[in-house]
Structure formats: structure tokens, C-alpha cells
Design a protein around this motif. Structure first.
Motif, PDB file in Angstrom:
ATOM      1  N   GLU A 254      39.676  34.005  40.465  1.00 46.18           N
ATOM      2  CA  GLU A 254      39.195  35.387  40.474  1.00 46.18           C
ATOM      3  C   GLU A 254      38.297  35.648  39.267  1.00 46.18           C
ATOM      4  N   MET A 255      38.659  35.082  38.115  1.00 45.05           N
ATOM      5  CA  MET A 255      37.850  35.275  36.914  1.00 45.05           C
ATOM      6  C   MET A 255      36.476  34.643  37.079  1.00 45.05           C
ATOM      7  N   LEU A 256      36.423  33.459  37.661  1.00 44.91           N
ATOM      8  CA  LEU A 256      35.139  32.810  37.905  1.00 44.91           C
ATOM      9  C   LEU A 256      34.257  33.677  38.803  1.00 44.91           C
ATOM     10  N   GLY A 257      34.835  34.228  39.863  1.00 45.05           N
ATOM     11  CA  GLY A 257      34.070  35.087  40.749  1.00 45.05           C
ATOM     12  C   GLY A 257      33.514  36.310  40.043  1.00 45.05           C
ATOM     13  N   ALA A 258      34.352  36.923  39.194  1.00 42.10           N
ATOM     14  CA  ALA A 258      33.909  38.105  38.451  1.00 42.10           C
ATOM     15  C   ALA A 258      32.804  37.753  37.463  1.00 42.10           C
ATOM     16  N   VAL A 259      32.924  36.595  36.818  1.00 35.47           N
ATOM     17  CA  VAL A 259      31.899  36.142  35.865  1.00 35.47           C
ATOM     18  C   VAL A 259      30.576  35.904  36.583  1.00 35.47           C
ATOM     19  N   GLU A 260      30.629  35.223  37.707  1.00 37.70           N
ATOM     20  CA  GLU A 260      29.395  34.943  38.461  1.00 37.70           C
ATOM     21  C   GLU A 260      28.735  36.233  38.933  1.00 37.70           C
ATOM     22  N   ASP A 261      29.549  37.218  39.324  1.00 37.37           N
ATOM     23  CA  ASP A 261      28.997  38.499  39.774  1.00 37.37           C
ATOM     24  C   ASP A 261      28.336  39.258  38.624  1.00 37.37           C
ATOM     25  N   ALA A 262      28.811  39.042  37.392  1.00 38.08           N
ATOM     26  CA  ALA A 262      28.284  39.773  36.230  1.00 38.08           C
ATOM     27  C   ALA A 262      26.959  39.212  35.731  1.00 38.08           C
ATOM     28  N   LEU A 263      26.654  37.971  36.059  1.00 37.30           N
ATOM     29  CA  LEU A 263      25.414  37.353  35.590  1.00 37.30           C
ATOM     30  C   LEU A 263      24.208  37.972  36.295  1.00 37.30           C
ATOM     31  N   PRO A 264      23.045  38.042  35.643  1.00 41.14           N
ATOM     32  CA  PRO A 264      22.706  37.472  34.336  1.00 41.14           C
ATOM     33  C   PRO A 264      23.109  38.397  33.182  1.00 41.14           C
ATOM     34  N   VAL A 265      23.359  37.796  32.038  1.00 38.00           N
ATOM     35  CA  VAL A 265      23.660  38.528  30.808  1.00 38.00           C
ATOM     36  C   VAL A 265      22.915  37.854  29.653  1.00 38.00           C
ATOM     37  N   ASP A 266      22.795  38.560  28.543  1.00 37.33           N
ATOM     38  CA  ASP A 266      22.146  37.981  27.365  1.00 37.33           C
ATOM     39  C   ASP A 266      23.066  37.012  26.640  1.00 37.33           C
ATOM     40  N   ALA A 267      24.362  37.301  26.642  1.00 32.56           N
ATOM     41  CA  ALA A 267      25.328  36.433  25.965  1.00 32.56           C
ATOM     42  C   ALA A 267      26.651  36.473  26.705  1.00 32.56           C
ATOM     43  N   GLY A 268      27.374  35.365  26.608  1.00 33.91           N
ATOM     44  CA  GLY A 268      28.710  35.300  27.194  1.00 33.91           C
ATOM     45  C   GLY A 268      29.701  34.840  26.145  1.00 33.91           C
ATOM     46  N   VAL A 269      30.773  35.608  25.976  1.00 39.52           N
ATOM     47  CA  VAL A 269      31.828  35.269  25.024  1.00 39.52           C
ATOM     48  C   VAL A 269      33.083  34.976  25.840  1.00 39.52           C
ATOM     49  N   PHE A 270      33.474  33.715  25.885  1.00 38.88           N
ATOM     50  CA  PHE A 270      34.556  33.297  26.773  1.00 38.88           C
ATOM     51  C   PHE A 270      35.829  33.113  25.954  1.00 38.88           C
ATOM     52  N   ALA A 271      36.474  34.254  25.673  1.00 35.68           N
ATOM     53  CA  ALA A 271      37.683  34.271  24.851  1.00 35.68           C
ATOM     54  C   ALA A 271      38.960  34.160  25.676  1.00 35.68           C
ATOM     55  N   ALA A 272      38.859  34.212  26.998  1.00 36.15           N
ATOM     56  CA  ALA A 272      40.057  34.147  27.841  1.00 36.15           C
ATOM     57  C   ALA A 272      40.738  32.794  27.714  1.00 36.15           C
ATOM     58  N   ALA A 273      42.055  32.815  27.765  1.00 34.89           N
ATOM     59  CA  ALA A 273      42.851  31.581  27.771  1.00 34.89           C
ATOM     60  C   ALA A 273      43.159  31.245  29.229  1.00 34.89           C
ATOM     61  N   VAL A 274      42.197  30.595  29.864  1.00 36.19           N
ATOM     62  CA  VAL A 274      42.303  30.318  31.300  1.00 36.19           C
ATOM     63  C   VAL A 274      43.240  29.136  31.530  1.00 36.19           C
ATOM     64  N   ALA A 275      44.163  29.289  32.459  1.00 34.22           N
ATOM     65  CA  ALA A 275      45.073  28.182  32.778  1.00 34.22           C
ATOM     66  C   ALA A 275      44.281  27.006  33.323  1.00 34.22           C
ATOM     67  N   ASP A 276      44.574  25.805  32.814  1.00 28.18           N
ATOM     68  CA  ASP A 276      43.848  24.610  33.255  1.00 28.18           C
ATOM     69  C   ASP A 276      44.222  24.196  34.676  1.00 28.18           C
ATOM     70  N   TRP A 277      45.460  24.510  35.076  1.00 22.99           N
ATOM     71  CA  TRP A 277      45.924  24.073  36.388  1.00 22.99           C
ATOM     72  C   TRP A 277      46.532  25.242  37.156  1.00 22.99           C
ATOM     73  N   ARG A 278      46.583  25.082  38.449  1.00 24.96           N
ATOM     74  CA  ARG A 278      47.266  26.020  39.336  1.00 24.96           C
ATOM     75  C   ARG A 278      48.095  25.214  40.328  1.00 24.96           C
ATOM     76  N   VAL A 279      49.052  25.872  40.954  1.00 21.79           N
ATOM     77  CA  VAL A 279      49.834  25.221  42.005  1.00 21.79           C
ATOM     78  C   VAL A 279      48.945  25.098  43.234  1.00 21.79           C
ATOM     79  N   ALA A 280      48.827  23.887  43.743  1.00 24.81           N
ATOM     80  CA  ALA A 280      47.887  23.629  44.834  1.00 24.81           C
ATOM     81  C   ALA A 280      48.215  24.466  46.072  1.00 24.81           C
ATOM     82  N   ASP A 281      49.492  24.555  46.403  1.00 19.19           N
ATOM     83  CA  ASP A 281      49.900  25.323  47.589  1.00 19.19           C
ATOM     84  C   ASP A 281      50.989  26.299  47.186  1.00 19.19           C
ATOM     85  N   ALA A 282      50.584  27.401  46.606  1.00 18.39           N
ATOM     86  CA  ALA A 282      51.561  28.417  46.200  1.00 18.39           C
ATOM     87  C   ALA A 282      52.283  28.948  47.435  1.00 18.39           C
TER      88      ALA A 282
END
Length: 397
Positions: A254-282
Motif C-alpha cells: 500500500e505504501m508503494l502505491g501511495a508513493v507512486e501516486d504522489a510522484l513527481p516530487v522535488d525530493a523524497g525522504v524515506f524515513a518509514a521502517a518498511v517491513a522487509d518481508w510479508r506472509v505470502a498467503d495471509a
């Protein structure tokens, strides 16, 4: 950010007029002075008494009020404000503005003013999509009128689509951005913040200890320098900052989708602690405990948001800033991450047990770029944010 600012609020006629009451409350909470003008059509949806009670002042509505017009009241009202806000801006009001009509107090004020104008359109989706409305919108934009919204969603008439007035806090953010001065005025900056929650089942998830405090402070500091900030946040422990556009997400995808929708921007500050993994079949049902069988979780890799933005062939921000939360070999690991991801700067910190950074109020960071490392002393996360915002403004100057 709005303390002492004078807002002339014109309330058009439409079901969205009820949101103007909350907008008045939100503006006054932030120290703004609100002078309301209620159109005759607006009175069909909200009463002058309710508007006056929330604004704490007189409501204007009649163009030919003898007391006020003896002092050319419609001219005075149109000139003393810092900003004229039209919310809701109906199709009729937009057409009057674009055509220069002045047959009531609202349209006369808008024609007589030399003050900046911000409108929040609200109307039926067919009215919004009509070529006449779109021509009027283009005319107003060319005339220097700022626009916030409309949003898409269910309509009071039962239809769905664009035409819903922006939420009051979105309008407040647009007002703050319009009235803020500073070195980042005219710059659009994306900030991600907080953790992501990756579901295991409807009641359990994978997360980390990020509170979102540092990202929130950075967004606030950038907004205070005049930037238009798009703040994409996971489920953080702290409230989002004032004067920014807030987009709430749960998962990395969801965060990736929101980021892509926000582009273009002059600068991006990626301070979020995004989980590296997810459960494949929740699971769509709560996993039950069993004495004999432990649940087996298969993991999948989450999208690498920082790398995708930093290495994008199109819409790459001029400045891409990543964060590296490390527990050992901080400089070495963060330097390698900057090169691997392709970002311009990495803000690294030590989050090992006992550091107090995760969930704390202080931080000690190292800013790494192509020129080397810059060690900052221990300071509050607010001070870190201000110092980083100043560095960003210099880089974008």
C-alpha cells in the motif's frame, strides 16, 4: 502555522456546506481568524447561527446591508484577509468567478479582491466532468486561483466519482501551504514514516518498533519551511503533523502505491521502517492454536520502495534520501546501502538495544552522501528534523 492569519471563508450552496462548519473549527483551533460569508443557497444547508457560533463573529450574506455598504463593506471584506477560501465551491460559483459575474455578495467579493483565492470544488460528478466546468476550472487556474480537491467517492445523490469536497483537514493543509513562506515554497516533498503492518491473519501482523516520531518531525520541519509535503504514514504511535497532506497505509505494498501516486516530487525522504518481508498467503481467518501442529508461515519479499524510486527511469526526485537503522557497523552498512539503493543521502542511526532511538525522543544520526560522512551530535528528533530540513532546502536551492 496559521496563528493570526485572517481567512475570508465563502460558503457556497451544496450538501458539502456542512463540512464548512468543521473547517471553521479546525482553522480556529490553529489560531486563524475566520470571517464567514454565507451565500443564500448555502443557508439552505447550514444556518447563519451555527456558522456564527463556530466562527465567533458576524456572518455576512447580504450585498446591500446598509450599515456595511455605507463603508463599502464588500470592498473592505475582500481586501483585509490573508486568503479567500471558497468551500464548497459549487459549479455555479466557479462559473461566476470564471465569467466575472457579481450579482451577490460572494461573487462580488471574489471579483473585487486582490487577495489570493483557494477553492474547494464540490458538485455532482456529471457537473464536475462537464466541459463547461472544466473550461471554468482551467480559466480559474490560469487566473492564479488555487484548487484543493475534489475527491472521489459516494455522492449524496447516489452516484460515485470525483466531486466530493476535500476533507476539512486537507483544506487546512492547502491553506497552510498557501500562506507559509520560506526557502522551500514551491517545492513538493514526499515523506514516508512509521512502520508497516504485514498481516498474518485478521488479528496478527508482522511489524517493527518504529514509532514514526522522526518521520513526523521531518515532515513538520519541511512544511514550516514552506514545502508542500505529502506524508505517507504507516500505523504510527504519534499523530501526523499539521499543514501536510496525510496518506495513511498499512502494508508495504500500500505504501508503494501511495508513493507512486504522489510522484513527481522535488525530493523524497524515506524515513518509514518498511517491513522487509510479508506472509505470502495471509489467512482470512484467525489461525487457531493446536497442541499437535504449529502453523507454518511462508514469507515473500516486500517491494523495495527506496530502491524503486531512487533507480526509476522516470519521475526520479532530484533528491532521494533513505534511512538506515543499524545495530552494528553503522557507517559500513549504511554506506553500502546507499550505493545499493542508488539514493543520494542515507541518514543512518544506531538502533541497537539500549540506544533508546526506537520509540524515544532523541536520536544520533550520521548523514552519508557521495562526499563522505557527517556525524551529528545527540539531539532531539525535532532538532534532527530541523537540521535535515535546512540541509534539504540548501540542496534544492
Amino acid at each position: 502555522m496559521l496563528t493570526g492569519k485572517h481567512i475570508l471563508l465563502i460558503i457556497g450552496g451544496g450538501i458539502a456546506a456542512f463540512k464548512s462548519l468543521d473547517l471553521i473549527r479546525r482553522l480556529r483551533e490553529r489560531g486563524a481568524l475566520v470571517t464567514p460569508v454565507l451565500s443564500k443557497a448555502g443557508e439552505a444547508f447550514v444556518t447563519p447561527l451555527s456558522v456564527s457560533a463556530l466562527a465567533g463573529t458576524k456572518v455576512y450574506g447580504d450585498l446591500f446591508d446598509l450599515t456595511d455598504e455605507a463603508e463599502m463593506g464588500h470592498i473592505r471584506l475582500s481586501r483585509v484577509a490573508d486568503l479567500v477560501v471558497v468551500a464548497p465551491a459549487t459549479a455555479d460559483l466557479m462559473a461566476k468567478m470564471a465569467g466575472g459575474l457579481a450579482n451577490d455578495l460572494a461573487s462580488t467579493l471574489l471579483l473585487a479582491t486582490d487577495t489570493p483565492v483557494l477553492i474547494a470544488p464540490a458538485m455532482n460528478v456529471r457537473m464536475w466532468d462537464h466541459p463547461a466546468t472544466q473550461r471554468n476550472l482551467a480559466t480559474l487556474r490560469n487566473d492564479g486561483v488555487d484548487v484543493v480537491g475534489p475527491n472521489s467517492g459516494d455522492m449524496a445523490c447516489g452516484e460515485f466519482g470525483p466531486g466530493r469536497m476535500a476533507d476539512p483537514l486537507e483544506i487546512v493543509a492547502a491553506i497552510a501551504a498557501r500562506l507559509t513562506t520560506g526557502p522551500l515554497v514551491g517545492k513538493r516533498i514526499l515523506v514516508t514514516s512509521g512502520p508497516t503492518h504485514e498481516p498474518i491473519d485478521p488479528v496478527r501482523y508482522i511489524a517493527n518498533r518504529s514509532s514514526g516520531a522522526q518521520g513526523t518531525a521531518i515532515a513538520q520541519a519541511l512544511a514550516s519551511l514552506g514545502a508542500e509535503v505529502i506524508f505517507v504514514t504507516g500505523p504510527a504511535d504519534v499523530a501526523p503533523p499539521e499543514g501536510v497532506e496525510v496518506i495513511r497505509v498499512q502494508t508495504a505494498q500500500e505504501m508503494l502505491g501511495a508513493v507512486e501516486d504522489a510522484l513527481p516530487v522535488d525530493a523524497g525522504v524515506f524515513a518509514a521502517a518498511v517491513a522487509d518481508w510479508r506472509v505470502a498467503d495471509a489467512s482470512d481467518r484467525k489461525l487457531k492454536k493446536s497442541k499437535d501442529v504449529m502453523p507454518r508461515l511462508e514469507f515473500a519479499e516486500n517491494p523495495d520502495i527506496l530502491r524503486q524510486v531512487a533507480q526509476a527511469a522516470e519521475n526520479r526526485p532530484r533528491l532521494v534520501i533513505g534511512f538506515a537503522a543499524e545495530t552494528h557497523d553503522v557507517i559500513e552498512n549504511a554506506t553500502a546501502k546507499r550505493l545499493r539503493k542508488g539514493c543520494d543521502w542515507i541518514v543512518a542511526n544506531d538502533v541497537s538495544t539500549g540506544s533508546g532511538v526506537m520509540g524515544g525522543t532523541e536520536n544520533t544520526v550520521i548523514v552519508i552522501d557521495d562526499k563522505g560522512c557527517e556525524n551529528w551530535p545527540k539531539m532531539s528528533k525535532t532538532e534532527v528534523a530541523k537540521r535535515l530540513a535546512d540541509r534539504i532546502s540548501q540542496a534544492l536551492a
